[in-house]
Each structure stands twice: as structure tokens, then as C-alpha cells.
Motif scaffolding. Structure first.
Motif, PDB file in Angstrom:
ATOM      1  N   SER A 105       0.858  -1.197   0.000  1.00 37.80           N
ATOM      2  CA  SER A 105       0.000   0.000   0.000  1.00 37.80           C
ATOM      3  C   SER A 105       0.883   1.231   0.000  1.00 37.80           C
ATOM      4  N   ILE A 107       2.395   4.917   0.355  1.00 34.44           N
ATOM      5  CA  ILE A 107       2.197   5.992   1.321  1.00 34.44           C
ATOM      6  C   ILE A 107       2.798   7.303   0.830  1.00 34.44           C
ATOM      7  N   SER A 243       4.042   0.619   2.193  1.00 38.83           N
ATOM      8  CA  SER A 243       4.059  -0.246   3.378  1.00 38.83           C
ATOM      9  C   SER A 243       3.488  -1.603   3.009  1.00 38.83           C
ATOM     10  N   PRO A 249       1.151   0.114  11.492  1.00 40.00           N
ATOM     11  CA  PRO A 249       0.466   1.303  10.954  1.00 40.00           C
ATOM     12  C   PRO A 249       1.003   2.607  11.539  1.00 40.00           C
ATOM     13  N   LYS A 250       1.352   2.601  12.808  1.00 45.36           N
ATOM     14  CA  LYS A 250       1.887   3.815  13.437  1.00 45.36           C
ATOM     15  C   LYS A 250       3.204   4.214  12.784  1.00 45.36           C
ATOM     16  N   ALA A 252       4.135   3.386   9.714  1.00 46.44           N
ATOM     17  CA  ALA A 252       3.841   3.810   8.342  1.00 46.44           C
ATOM     18  C   ALA A 252       3.384   5.265   8.305  1.00 46.44           C
ATOM     19  N   ARG A 253       2.537   5.661   9.251  1.00 47.45           N
ATOM     20  CA  ARG A 253       2.086   7.055   9.288  1.00 47.45           C
ATOM     21  C   ARG A 253       3.250   7.996   9.577  1.00 47.45           C
ATOM     22  N   ALA A 254       4.114   7.601  10.504  1.00 45.37           N
ATOM     23  CA  ALA A 254       5.253   8.451  10.849  1.00 45.37           C
ATOM     24  C   ALA A 254       6.192   8.620   9.648  1.00 45.37           C
ATOM     25  N   ALA A 256       5.359   8.346   6.462  1.00 43.15           N
ATOM     26  CA  ALA A 256       4.679   9.162   5.448  1.00 43.15           C
ATOM     27  C   ALA A 256       4.803  10.651   5.784  1.00 43.15           C
ATOM     28  N   VAL A 257       4.561  10.999   7.036  1.00 46.68           N
ATOM     29  CA  VAL A 257       4.668  12.404   7.438  1.00 46.68           C
ATOM     30  C   VAL A 257       6.098  12.912   7.263  1.00 46.68           C
ATOM     31  N   VAL A 273       2.361  13.357  -1.904  1.00 50.61           N
ATOM     32  CA  VAL A 273       1.296  12.430  -1.513  1.00 50.61           C
ATOM     33  C   VAL A 273       1.185  11.329  -2.563  1.00 50.61           C
TER      34      VAL A 273
END
Length: 591
Positions: A105, A107, A243, A249-250, A252-254, A256-257, A273
Motif C-alpha cells: 500500500s 504511502i 508499506s 500502521p503507526k 507507516a504514518r510516521a 509518510a509524514v 502524496v
């Protein structure tokens, strides 16, 4: 003085050691994060390309240590299957395949300075030696030797394949293919050495080679391109960082940011994005490769080459069938008898299951009556108290000699009215509670709903406010078992009332909205209670699953069975606005 100075220095040294020890004991271990990257260049060039991205992630997320793990298509896929990498950085074609097969997926998408956008950044450049003036268009590739990395190479093969298909050419028949493998440097080296006539490389790679205009020429360059370099194909999205199914998931979000906050590096690389990769899906679907391999129509020759062991086995079976025929006939007769016995047993089992279902429905209705019995007794007390009062009034008037015909008629009329009220309540309850086999009747849906609402209200001492919103013709009918439909509605009404027990009595409202759409009658029962969590809604219709302290978890499961037996369904959703839940019963409408 010297002694005091020595003691002071010793004390400082001791404190320094203690603070260093405490700092080390409180340090949090750094976790390794492995990023698998497709090495389309040599190892050093690949490391240099992504070094700024790795350095930025290590600085932005110091609690993690990001490591680059290079590989080709197959090795990276094995690494994902074995859980050896946490993220994957690869070309769009490889990503689309991993997205379908292994749940990758995206990111973020790579963005390069000077290019129009992350969604139009990659293309294929077809190159030939500078002295090959006979190679000018893609049509000239016929009967020429084409160098590419591999059949999985995105810009080095698949993109050009699509362009040739658009011209009516087949790479595997009209062109002689030479797959060099990764890195992509082997492609232009094969062209320069004469091992291949032309080569397919990634767009804008040619311009990084020293003195490229003296060594190579671009075949069929596009007349205009916003990339700032020569390409021979249409453009596609840039490389994604993705990812995987097992990636935290935490984390992956970090990541991405952190990537979106990364400034443009010296090579002009930054991150945006996630881009839309539909153009890659369209290309794969058109070529029937990758996740769309199943669209290929195999020829008889292809099937014979692929499945010859099965065909040989089928031939042996066919030869053996001549000997086997007599035995098969015998087995057919024997199994026919067994099948008849099985059908008889199955019919008996079906009858037992039907009887069990009827018993379960009956027990469910009795359960509803049992839970409402206290309210039902209170409701019956009112007409019975009226009958007693009027009877005692007649006795007192007769004892006092004041019993006149008018008073007698009035008292008798009130006694009859109150008795009929009690009899009506008991009649509806007895009709609801009696055990009988299922039937199918042609009934107007509005009257059936109104009967259910009346029965529900009559069994409560302080019934909630019920709003019936019927947005369909009053003559709309259903073919159903009225008792079973009534059972479903009472269950939904009672569950809604239970969900609002914490509200004041004047705020307990039930809304019953009835609509007709696509020949389906929709009966939506909404409450304004505490509602259900999303994970609870997924299991609310499962047998023995309940959120009530003393519930059995059978009511809604039985209601689902009743709805499906009538060709309908029962659903649960949260309202778009406000608290509560909406349970919707869908039933086929009949003229």
C-alpha cells in the motif's frame, strides 16, 4: 589549597561518570527498519540515489534506524513474503504487482524537480548507437535486436511493449529480445558494444551518461515533453514507497509524514502524496500481464505445452474407461440406492430442522413476552380496575337505594368497554404467543406495522413516543408470515427501547420509517440511545452474541433468519446525524 582542588576535581569526575551511566541506562534501543529497494543501477549508484532519503528518515525519526536493502524483482518479492523488509521502494509496475499479490500500500510518491508532476514522471527512452541513422521510428525496430533488463522491467520493457502493441507489433515475434538483467547499465552497454541494435532504458537516464550525444541517439523521440529529457513513450507515475500488510500502521504514518516534510535534496528529489497509479493498471490490463495475466486467452498449443502431463493422464484414463464401464454401471446402481436412502434421511432431517426452527421462533416470542410481562400486567390492571370500580359503584348505589336506570346503563357500558379493552390486549398477546407452522399471507404492510406498534405499546405501562413515517402507497402489500414479521418488528422496537433506558421518559422516541424502492419495502427502526461501536455492529447478528447483561444473543440472529426466509435482509447502521442506531428490514413488495 591543592588538596581542596583535587577533591573538587574528583567529585566532578564522579558526578560525570554517574550521569553518563544514568543516561546509558535510560537510553531506548533503536529499532531497525528495512526498506527494500529495486536496484535498477549498480549498487553504489542506487545507494547514492536514496542516501538523502535514508538520512532524512533517520534524523526525523531517531527512534528508528532505516536500512536500505537492494535487490531485483524476485529477491524483493521473496523478502516481502518472508517478512525481511518493512517497506518497499520500487518502480510503478512492480508496485502494482505487489499491491495485488502481497497487499503493498503506497504511502508516498517520489517527486523530481523539473518534472511536471509525480503522476507524469516516468517514460521509456529507446536508444541506438549514434552511427545507426537507419533507426528513426519505432517501426524501424522490426527484426532488430532489442536489449532490455527483463520481462518485469517497467521502463526497460513493459512501457515499450505497450507502445509497440499500439503500432500493431509484437515484441516476442517482430523484435529479437535480449534480456540483460539488472542493473540497467547493461542495456546501454549492450547497445554500445554492438550486442544489440537498440535498447530500452529509463527516461532521463541517457542524459546522465558522459558525452551521450556523441555515443547514442534517441529513437522516435516525442516532439514535446515536460520532463526536460528525450523519451519515446507516454508518461507514468513515479516510484512509490509502500508499506506492507505486516508493517506497523503507526510506523507507516510516521514515515509518510516524515517523507512529505523532506526538503528537495541535491539531486532534486523530494516526496509527495501518493499518486494515482490507474494508468499503470490500464497498461497491465491492456497487455494482460501482472495482476491481469488471467485475461489472456491461451491457444491450444499453449495449453498442450503447459498441461501435457494432464493430457497424457487424461488419455490413460480414457483408455482405461473401456474396461471400467461395467464396474461404473454397477456402482451407479448401488449408489442410486444409497442416494435414495440419503434423500429420505435428508427429508427427515429437513423436517426436524423446520420443527426446531419453529420451536426457536416460538421461544423467541415467548422471551419477548417474558421480558415485557411486568409491563403487560400493569397495562391490564387499568381496565380491570375500571371494571371493579364500576361494579362496586353499582353495589353501593343498590345498597343506598339510589340505583336508577341511567346509572345502571352508564356503569354497564363502561364495564363492557373496559372488558373489551382487556380482551383485545389478551387476544393480541395470545395470537403472538401461540405456536403454529409458518404461513404466507398477502397483507398490507402498513396495517401489519400498525398492529405491531399497537401490540408493543399495549404491553408497556409507559410506552415511548413512536413516530410512524410511511412514505409509500397505503395499498402496498407483502407476501409473508404476519406473525414472523411482527416478531422481527417487536424485537427491533424492544432493542431500541432498551438502548434508551438511560434517557428521561419524555426523550425516549422511536422512529419507524417505511419506504418503497426498487420493489423493496424498507422498514427502518431508529432509536436515540447509546448506539453500538463499529466492531460490535459486525457481530450484532451472530448467534449468542449480545451486549445485554442478561441477553442470550438469539433475538437478532432469529430475526435475520426470518428476513432471509422471506427473500429479504436485516441490516444495522449508524445514523448520519445524532446518536442511536438504525435497524432496517428489507422485504420484497407484491401487488
Amino acid at each position: 589549597m591543592t588538596v581542596l582542588l583535587s577533591r573538587f576535581l574528583g567529585l566532578c569526575l564522579t558526578l560525570t561518570l554517574l550521569l553518563g551511566y544514568a543516561s546509558d541506562s535510560l537510553a531506548v534501543p533503536v529499532q531497525d527498519v528495512r526498506i527494500g529497494v529495486l536496484a535498477y543501477r549498480d549498487s553504489d549508484a542506487t545507494q547514492d540515489t536514496w542516501e538523502s532519503t535514508i538520512d532524512h528518515l533517520n534524523q526525523a525519526l531517531p527512534e528508528y534506524h532505516f536500512i536500505l536493502k537492494q535487490g531485483d524483482h524476485q529477491s524483493l518479492q521473496h523478502a516481502i513474503e518472508n517478512g525481511d523488509v518493512d517497506f518497499i521502494l520500487t518502480n510503478p509496475g512492480h508496485y502494482v504487482t505487489l499491491e495485488t499479490l502481497l497487499g503493498a500500500s503506497r504511502i508516498a510518491t517520489l517527486e523530481q524537480g523539473g518534472r511536471p508532476s509525480a503522476e507524469n514522471s516516468l517514460g521509456t527512452t529507446v536508444i541506438a548507437r549514434a552511427d545507426r541513422s537507419d533507426l528513426n521510428t519505432l517501426f524501424d525496430l522490426k527484426k532488430q535486436k532489442l536489449a532490455a533488463t527483463s520481462p518485469e522491467g517497467f521502463t526497460s520493457y513493459q512501457v515499450l511493449w505497450r507502445e509497440l502493441e499500439a503500432l500493431g507489433m509484437k515484441p516476442d515475434t517482430d523484435v529479437e529480445l535480449l534480456f540483460t538483467g539488472l542493473p540497467m547499465d547493461k542495456v546501454w552497454q549492450a547497445v554500445e558494444s554492438g550486442k544489440a541494435d537498440v535498447g530500452a532504458i529509463r527516461g532521463c537516464l541517457l542524459e546522465t551518461l558522459p558525452n551521450w550525444q556523441e555515443r547514442f541517439r534517441v529513437v522516435s523521440p516525442l516532439p514535446t515533453t515536460a520532463l526536460g529529457c528525450a523519451v519515446s513513450s507516454r508518461l507514468y507515475p513515479n516510484w512509490p514507497l509502500a508499506s506492507l500488510r505486516y508493517t506497523n500502521p503507526k510506523l507507516a504514518r510516521a514515515v509518510a509524514v516524515a517523507l512529505l516534510q523532506m526538503p528537495t535534496d541535491e539531486q532534486g528529489l523530494s516526496w509527495a502524496v501518493p499518486a494515482d497509479y490507474q494508468s499503470v493498471h490500464d497498461m497491465f490490463k491492456e497487455l494482460k500481464i501482472g495482476p491481469y495475466q488471467y485475461l489472456r486467452e491461451p491457444t491450444l498449443q499453449h495449453l498442450a505445452e503447459r498441461y501435457w502431463p494432464i493430457l497424457a493422464f487424461a488419455l490413460l484414463v480414457l483408455l482405461g474407461w473401456l474396461v471400467y464401464t461395467v464396474r461404473v454401471e454397477y456402482l451407479i446402481q448401488k449408489r442410486t440406492l444409497l442416494l435414495q436412502n440419503a434423500l429420505t434421511e435428508g427429508e427427515a432431517m429437513r423436517e426436524r430442522m423446520q420443527a426446531s426452527q419453529e420451536k426457536a421462533d416460538h421461544m423467541s416470542r415467548l422471551s419477548i413476552l417474558g421480558e415485557l410481562s411486568a409491563n403487560l400486567a400493569h397495562e391490564l390492571n387499568q381496565p380491570l380496575a375500571g371494571i371493579i370500580n364500576y361494579g362496586q359503584s353499582l353495589l353501593r348505589r343498590q345498597a343506598n337505594g339510589r340505583l336508577d336506570p341511567d346509572a345502571l346503563n352508564q356503569a354497564a357500558s363502561e364495564i363492557v368497554t373496559q372488558a373489551e379493552t382487556a380482551a383485545g390486549i389478551l387476544g393480541r398477546v395470545r395470537s403472538f404467543a401461540r405456536k403454529r407452522p409458518p404461513v404466507r399471507e398477502h397483507r398490507p404492510i402498513i396495517s401489519l406495522i400498525q398492529d405491531s406498534l399497537d401490540l408493543f405499546s399495549n404491553m408497556l405501562s409507559t410506552p415511548p413516543s413512536i413516530v410512524l413515517d410511511a412514505q409509500l402507497p397505503p395499498e402496498t402489500c407483502i407476501q409473508a408470515d404476519p406473525l414472523q414479521i411482527q416478531q422481527v418488528l417487536l424485537n427491533l422496537l424492544k432493542n431500541g427501547l432498551d438502548a434508551m433506558q438511560d434517557l428521561p421518559a419524555d426523550q425516549r422516541v422511536l422512529q419507524v420509517k417505511v419506504t418503497l424502492h426498487d420493489n423493496l419495502v424498507s422498514i427502518a427502526v431508529r432509536d436515540w440511545g447509546h448506539g453500538l461501536q463499529s466492531d460490535t455492529i459486525q457481530h450484532v447478528f451472530d448467534a449468542f452474541y449480545t451486549t445485554k447483561e442478561n441477553g442470550l444473543g438469539l433475538g437478532l440472529a432469529i430475526c435475520v433468519g426470518i428476513a432471509e426466509a422471506h427473500g429479504g435482509q436485516l441490516t444495522a447502521t449508524k445514523p448520519e446525524q445524532g446518536p442511536g442506531m438504525i435497524f432496517t428490514l428489507l422485504l420484497p413488495a407484491h401487488d
